[in-house]
Design a protein around this motif. Sequence first.
Motif, short mmCIF file in Angstrom:
data_model
loop_
_atom_site.label_atom_id
_atom_site.label_comp_id
_atom_site.label_asym_id
_atom_site.label_seq_id
_atom_site.Cartn_x
_atom_site.Cartn_y
_atom_site.Cartn_z
N LYS A 45 3.34 6.89 -5.17
CA LYS A 45 4.21 7.50 -4.15
C LYS A 45 3.41 7.97 -2.94
O LYS A 45 3.88 7.87 -1.82
CB LYS A 45 5.03 8.64 -4.75
CG LYS A 45 4.25 9.78 -5.34
CD LYS A 45 5.15 10.84 -5.93
CE LYS A 45 4.48 11.97 -6.62
NZ LYS A 45 3.16 11.86 -7.13
N TYR A 67 0.70 6.83 -1.39
CA TYR A 67 0.11 5.87 -0.45
C TYR A 67 0.99 4.66 -0.20
O TYR A 67 0.55 3.69 0.42
CB TYR A 67 -1.26 5.42 -0.94
CG TYR A 67 -2.17 6.57 -1.31
CD1 TYR A 67 -2.64 7.43 -0.33
CD2 TYR A 67 -2.50 6.82 -2.63
CE1 TYR A 67 -3.45 8.52 -0.66
CE2 TYR A 67 -3.32 7.89 -2.96
CZ TYR A 67 -3.79 8.73 -1.98
OH TYR A 67 -4.57 9.80 -2.30
N CYS A 106 3.25 4.03 1.84
CA CYS A 106 3.52 3.69 3.24
C CYS A 106 2.29 3.17 3.98
O CYS A 106 2.41 2.68 5.11
CB CYS A 106 4.09 4.91 3.98
SG CYS A 106 2.94 6.29 4.03
N SER A 124 -0.87 0.67 4.89
CA SER A 124 -1.23 -0.75 4.80
C SER A 124 -2.47 -0.91 3.93
O SER A 124 -3.22 0.05 3.70
CB SER A 124 -1.51 -1.30 6.20
OG SER A 124 -2.74 -0.77 6.68
#
Length: 174
Positions: A83, A85, A87, A89
């Motif tokens: 949860k 990380y 978002c 890349s």
Amino acid sequence: MVLNMNEAFEILERTPKTLEALLSGLSEGWVTSNEGEGTWNPSEVIGHLIDGEKYNWIPRLKIMLTETEEKNFPVFDRFSHLKDYACLSIEDKLDEFSSLRKENIKKLKELIVEERQFELTGVHPEYGEVEARQLIATWAVHDLTHLAQITRVLAKRYTKEVGPWKGYLGILNK
């Protein structure tokens, strides 16, 4: 075999560059594929490695090295990265991991200055008393475990596509 700190450093220092060479610039399909439900993709593995750098290796080593009777390690949440990380890349994760690892290697070199420190202990929530030498050896082997996991996940994307050659490709037959 006795833990050789310089050999452990050889692995710990190379892991970020190895992961960057392997994963940086790959298309989304490569870094988000996994081995099925409940397994991690390469991007998630990097998140897990980031958490290890933040909450596992050095914090636990510091507990072992302190002159106190309280040597219990806090529980390490092996799944918080899913949860925390999600978002980011893959490039951002690789950069974060590399930066944290450099800091932690520097700290490790500052913290371990005498051979006797390898024998200091802490209390793992599952395994009980563990030595600093075991923690450091585990750190290096943990890296190798996740490198193997990532390469296996990448290879398995092409399990069907390799056709009859699968029999010769051990990584696909495990």
